[in-house]
Design an enzyme around this catalytic site. Structure first.
Site, short mmCIF file in Angstrom:
data_model
loop_
_atom_site.label_atom_id
_atom_site.label_comp_id
_atom_site.label_asym_id
_atom_site.label_seq_id
_atom_site.Cartn_x
_atom_site.Cartn_y
_atom_site.Cartn_z
N HIS A 21 14.15 30.75 61.80
CA HIS A 21 12.84 30.44 62.00
C HIS A 21 11.97 31.86 61.99
CE1 HIS A 21 14.09 26.78 63.52
NE2 HIS A 21 12.94 26.31 63.42
N LYS A 37 8.50 32.21 66.81
CA LYS A 37 9.05 31.45 67.49
C LYS A 37 9.67 32.01 68.75
CE LYS A 37 12.13 27.30 67.29
NZ LYS A 37 11.02 26.34 68.15
#
Length: 232
Positions: free
Chosen positions: A131, A135
């Site tokens: 990600h 995040k």
């Protein structure tokens, strides 16, 4: 439909644009330090905030009789408390670790594969998730959902971020700039490897699915997931 956005970061802004394109009205945009003023004007709330804010946001909605869709991850140790509050208030609550249509199909594929692979203990399950660097939680909620479905359909007992035991699924969580989300489930043996991968090209799919879920939730009572929305 009047929507309250709980969390107004990148995802909240994409959700806003898609909601407006679908003819909805945004009546509240809550950043972390803002109050809940205006929540009572909403037909539904969509929570894409941060882990520390999620429980407060969801609780405020359920206590105020506002249906709530949450895509925030990293707070699931409190999930059963929110389910209990929803049932107590006879409200409407829908949580999804990922609202993408493709990911929810991937969930079903992962579950089916786990049932097949459970018959072949020579294959060791593992996962990789990648990600963007903004995040905050690791592993991702999507990775945890994938692991949970494997555990429920096999002899694995848990997952681990490192030093996984024989009955644990190793999850390699990576954070790389500008990666919306990639998840790979793999089964390795001494002779070969089987893997399935879902790669998101943008955050549009997550936002679109969240709006669809909000549209579906209005007028309902209970605790739901994207499987209910998509009839999977």
């Amino acid at each position: 439909m009047k929507i309250a956005l709980l969390g107004y970061g990148k995802m909240g802004q994409i959700i806003e644009r898609i909601a407006l394109e679908r003819g909805h009205e945004i009546v509240m945009r809550k950043k972390s330090s803002d109050s809940f003023e205006g929540l009572s004007n909403a037909d539904v709330a969509i929570d894409f905030s941060v882990p520390d804010a999620a429980v407060g946001n969801i609780s405020a909605c359920l206590n105020g009789n506002t249906p709530v869709v949450s895509g925030t991850t990293g707070w699931l140790e409190h999930y059963h408390n929110m389910v209990g509050l929803c049932e107590e208030k006879q409200g409407a609550f829908l949580y999804g670790s990922n609202f993408s249509l493709g990911v929810n199909l991937f969930f079903n594929l992962n579950e089916y594969l786990a049932k097949m692979m459970a018959k072949f203990p020579e294959y060791k399950a593992s996962m990789e998730e990648i990600h963007h660097t903004q995040k905050l939680d690791a592993p991702s909620g999507t990775a945890i959902s994938l692991a949970k479905d494997i555990i429920e359909n096999s002899d694995y007992s848990s997952w681990a971020l490192k030093d996984a035991k024989q009955d644990e699924i190793l999850i390699d969580a990576k954070r790389i700039e500008n990666v919306p989300g990639t998840h790979t489930v793999a089964y390795d043996s001494n002779v070969d490897r089987i893997e399935i991968t879902h790669t998101a090209h943008s955050r549009e799919g997550f936002a679109y699915g969240a709006v669809i879920a909000a549209e579906w939730l209005v007028g309902k009572t209970g605790v739901f997931s994207m499987k209910d929305v998509l009839e999977l």
